[in-house]
Design an enzyme around this catalytic site. Structure first.
Site, short mmCIF file in Angstrom:
data_model
loop_
_atom_site.label_atom_id
_atom_site.label_comp_id
_atom_site.label_asym_id
_atom_site.label_seq_id
_atom_site.Cartn_x
_atom_site.Cartn_y
_atom_site.Cartn_z
N TYR A 477 0.88 -1.17 0.00
CA TYR A 477 0.00 0.00 0.00
C TYR A 477 0.91 1.22 0.00
CZ TYR A 477 -3.90 -3.12 1.13
OH TYR A 477 -4.86 -4.10 1.10
C1 FAD Z 1 -7.31 -2.42 -7.03
C2 FAD Z 1 -6.21 -2.93 -6.15
C3 FAD Z 1 -6.42 -4.04 -5.34
C4 FAD Z 1 -5.40 -4.53 -4.53
N1 FAD Z 1 -5.65 -5.62 -3.74
C5 FAD Z 1 -4.66 -6.11 -2.96
C6 FAD Z 1 -4.87 -7.24 -2.13
O1 FAD Z 1 -5.95 -7.82 -2.09
N2 FAD Z 1 -3.84 -7.68 -1.36
C7 FAD Z 1 -2.62 -7.06 -1.37
O2 FAD Z 1 -1.70 -7.51 -0.68
N3 FAD Z 1 -2.40 -5.98 -2.14
C8 FAD Z 1 -3.38 -5.50 -2.93
N4 FAD Z 1 -3.14 -4.40 -3.70
C9 FAD Z 1 -1.81 -3.79 -3.69
C10 FAD Z 1 -0.89 -4.54 -4.65
O3 FAD Z 1 -0.47 -5.76 -4.04
C11 FAD Z 1 0.35 -3.71 -4.95
O4 FAD Z 1 -0.01 -2.50 -5.55
C12 FAD Z 1 1.32 -4.49 -5.85
O5 FAD Z 1 2.61 -3.95 -5.74
C13 FAD Z 1 0.85 -4.46 -7.28
O6 FAD Z 1 1.62 -5.25 -8.12
P1 FAD Z 1 1.54 -4.95 -9.69
O7 FAD Z 1 2.47 -5.85 -10.37
O8 FAD Z 1 0.12 -4.94 -10.11
O9 FAD Z 1 1.99 -3.43 -9.72
P2 FAD Z 1 3.18 -2.64 -10.46
O10 FAD Z 1 2.74 -1.22 -10.35
O11 FAD Z 1 3.45 -3.20 -11.80
O12 FAD Z 1 4.42 -2.91 -9.53
C14 FAD Z 1 4.50 -2.50 -8.18
C15 FAD Z 1 5.97 -2.33 -7.80
O13 FAD Z 1 6.71 -3.53 -8.05
C16 FAD Z 1 7.70 -3.31 -9.07
N5 FAD Z 1 7.65 -4.47 -9.97
C17 FAD Z 1 6.60 -4.85 -10.74
N6 FAD Z 1 6.90 -5.97 -11.39
C18 FAD Z 1 8.15 -6.32 -11.05
C19 FAD Z 1 9.01 -7.40 -11.43
N7 FAD Z 1 8.62 -8.32 -12.30
N8 FAD Z 1 10.26 -7.45 -10.91
C20 FAD Z 1 10.67 -6.50 -10.03
N9 FAD Z 1 9.90 -5.46 -9.63
C21 FAD Z 1 8.64 -5.37 -10.14
C22 FAD Z 1 7.29 -2.03 -9.76
O14 FAD Z 1 8.39 -1.36 -10.35
C23 FAD Z 1 6.68 -1.25 -8.61
O15 FAD Z 1 7.70 -0.68 -7.81
C24 FAD Z 1 -4.14 -3.89 -4.52
C25 FAD Z 1 -3.94 -2.77 -5.33
C26 FAD Z 1 -4.96 -2.28 -6.13
C27 FAD Z 1 -4.72 -1.06 -6.98
#
Ligand code: FAD
Ligand code: NAG
Ligand code: NAG
Ligand code: NAG
Ligand code: NAG
Ligand code: NAG
Ligand code: NAG
Ligand code: NAG
Ligand code: NAG
Ligand code: NAG
Length: 536
Positions: A477
């Protein structure tokens, strides 16, 4: 608050100027960068079709397709001169190499859910490595394991598991559009947390490309780095290409239930009571509390509603006596319960009807398009009723669109895993986690400022009731307000330790050591990535 990002909404004009300057100053750089990519990839012809610049007509579509927070989807939001969408590891290696050669900051994006947009916004000349094309999933039912590529969403993962088994699951987040790459890099929790821990607790191997371009697995990266990538935050140690997961057993039939209570129906007392009960319940029972502001039947007047969306790993017959024994105040009756399979629960819990086609899990577009800002807290002692009443009063303030409070129970398995097992340190002693969430659709700078100021004041208000020294927070978060950030991404040790201890407690020290060993030049960095010691 010291970064351009977190003040974008207040100073968009300044940010825009700063970025225009950087962009023009770097025009030379990214042309060279593009040339480098075509020279150093083994398959430059096919690779060039995976590289987008603002000149390509599909550039905006690719950039915006994974943006989840409208706050970072404006014309003033800094945009990357280049987006790379690799099909295989050699494309990632070429991008790393050329970024180093030409001074490009790298932002890795999987699902794009970063709360502060860090996976696709930077004030430096930057390239997005968007893993949208790396999303293969391979489920091994016999061994209860799965390999999932980082660009896959949780919905795609749950879909692939359900295709092969009705009694296997993975303990990750509720929202199907969340990316495996970022989510597991920051911990990741969902309705199975009290029984099986976090998503990151259930990673058994990984494929990672480090700053030297090496392709590493668990054995070749070593246990320190393998420890760090399971919760130490993304964009810090390398590009995660894939995770190997331990799948967990779930019964054929689980029960979803939810109970709604208004203030007149003793919502405040129930929430207060929930604090004593939810973290001590059997591990099969996960009762969250969700507080919203709704319109009351009287026109123009708002009121507060409490909801308790919950998951029980078993049938309603076993659930009802359990609730009668442990939480009779909730008054759960059979009509509040719906039995379904675990994957149907995933659908249902994210707002689809439980009988909708599983295909909706494969939909990557954001479910809700809105601006938002969130914060998190950990609670170790029940808050008094009066504290909740103060929150309700703030919720009802005119001019604030959609505030929410999401209370997530801890206890169970979370109490049994040691604080240093992985970087995620919020374990025994936590009754629950709070997420404060504020959504708004009103456009413009003034609306953003008003909403962000409101949630910051709410966070100050609750300070006396939550964890202290440090005031703990959940990195998934992400909240740029919780410490000093540096827009260059080269945060000093001293600056980083402010937010670092809130996110990781004493695991911060080991994360610093790992970072110093694997990426001493701080190539992989963003506003809240762990810095190496040399940069302090
Ligand atoms: C609608 C919504 C619902 C959510 N529900 C939950 C939930 O139920 N439980 C929970 O724990 N969290 C939840 N989250 C939070 C979510 O876990 C985090 O935002 C998570 O970091 C998202 O991962 P992403 O790959 O989608 O995001 P991204 O924005 O792609 O990545 C997030 C971070 O990780 C880095 N990153 C991404 N991919 C990689 C990779 N392959 N290697 C290295 N670094 C990488 C990015 O640079 C960035 O710093 C929710 C968020 C939203 C917006
Ligand atoms: C973007 O445009 C360049 C130059 O015309 C081209 O080489 C490249 O293949 C295009 N990229 C995509 C994804 O179409
Ligand atoms: C984009 O197009 C313009 C004009 O056609 C050209 O001058 C510029 O070099 C192109 N940039 C890239 C990155 O291809
Ligand atoms: C971002 O903007 C595009 C183009 O206006 C739009 O299609 C998309 O839905 C927006 N997404 C979010 C999360 O605001
Ligand atoms: C990557 O894919 C290209 C084709 O797009 C292929 O030529 C190349 O050999 C692949 N490299 C690896 C390491 O798989
Ligand atoms: C299960 O794991 C074992 C040992 O790693 C492996 O030999 C076997 O092929 C796996 N089963 C399947 C179905 O892949
Ligand atoms: C609310 O609580 C009071 C006493 O604490 C009780 O009399 C009343 O029935 C409760 N109302 C509801 C709707 O549960
Ligand atoms: C509540 O009422 C306001 C104005 O009366 C309206 O704009 C808003 O959409 C309503 N909200 C809900 C959740 O019904
Ligand atoms: C799904 O279930 C609801 C009742 O829960 C029913 O009204 C609806 O027709 C069902 N839809 C489909 C597609 O089966
Ligand atoms: C961060 O980088 C900028 C520019 O590269 C430099 O001026 C600044 O001193 C660096 N800060 C730290 C803390 O290293």
């Amino acid at each position: 608050m010291t970064t351009c990002l977190s003040t974008t909404t207040m100073l968009p004009f300044l940010c825009f100027l700063l970025f225009s300057f950087l962009w023009s100053a770097s025009a030379h750089t990214h042309e060279d960068f593009l040339q480098c990519l075509s020279l150093y990839s083994e398959d430059s012809n096919s690779f060039s079709k995976l590289v987008y610049t603002p000149n390509n007509s599909s550039y905006l579509h690719v950039l915006q397709g994974s943006i989840q927070n409208s706050r970072f989807n404006t014309t003033a939001t800094p945009k990357p001169p280049v987006i790379v969408t690799p099909m295989n590891v050699s494309h990632i290696q070429a991008t790393i190499f050329c970024s180093q050669k030409h001074g490009m900051n790298v932002r890795i994006r999987s699902g794009g859910h970063d709360y502060e947009g860090l996976s696709y916004v930077s004030v430096l000349p930057f390239v997005i490595i968007d893993l949208i094309n790396l999303r293969a999933i391979n489920v091994d039912v016999e061994n209860s394991t799965a390999w999932v590529q980082a660009g896959a969403t949780l919905g795609e993962l749950y879909y692939s598991i359900a295709e092969k088994s009705g009694t296997l699951a993975f303990p990750a987040g509720a929202c199907p559009t969340v990316g495996a790459g970022g989510h597991l890099s920051g911990g990741g929790y969902g309705g199975l947390m009290r029984k099986y821990g976090l998503a990151a607790d259930n990673i058994i191997d990984a494929q990672l490309i480090d700053a030297k371009g090496r392709i590493l697995d668990r054995a070749s990266m070593g246990e320190d780095l393998f420890w760090a990538i399971r919760g130490g935050g993304g964009n810090t140690f390398g590009v995660v290409v894939a995770w190997k997961l331990k799948l967990v057993p779930v019964p054929h039939t689980v029960t979803f239930f939810s109970v709604l209570r208004s203030l007149e129906e003793n919502a405040t007392k129930l929430i207060h009571r929930w604090q004593y009960v939810a973290n001590k319940l059997p591990e099969d029972l996960f009762i969250t509390a969700y507080i919203t502001k709704i319109n009351s039947s009287q026109e123009g007047i708002s009121t507060i509603q409490a909801e308790f969306p919950s998951l029980f790993l078993g049938g309603a017959d076993r659930l009802l006596p359990l609730m009668q024994e442990n939480f009779p105040e909730l008054g759960l009756v059979k009509d509040d319960c719906t039995e379904m399979s675990w994957v149907e629960f995933v659908l249902y819990n994210s707002g689809y009807s439980s009988n909708s086609s599983l295909d909706v899990l494969l939909n990557r577009t954001p479910q809700y398009i809105t601006n938002f800002k969130a914060k998190s807290d950990y609670v170790k002692k029940p808050m008094p009723e009066i504290a909740f009443e103060g929150i309700w009063k703030r919720f009802l303030k005119v001019g604030i669109e959609t505030p929410r409070l999401v209370l997530v129970p801890y206890g169970g398995k979370m109490d049994q895993i040691s604080e240093s097992s992985i970087p995620f340190a919020h374990r025994a002693g936590n009754l629950y986690k709070i997420q404060y969430l504020l959504l708004w659709n009103e456009q413009g700078k003034e609306a953003s400022m008003r909403h962000i100021a409101w949630i910051r004041r709410l966070y100050s208000y609750t300070a006396p009731y939550v964890s202290k020294n440090p005031r703990e927070a959940y990195i998934n978060y992400r909240d740029l307000d919780v410490g000093m950030n540096n827009i260059q991404g080269n945060t000093s040790y001293k600056q980083a330790s402010i937010w670092g201890r809130k996110y990781f407690k004493n695991n911060f020290d080991r994360l610093i050591q790992v970072k110093t060993a694997v990426d001493p030049d701080n190539f992989f960095r963003n506003e809240q990535s762990i810095p190496p010691l040399s940069s302090s």
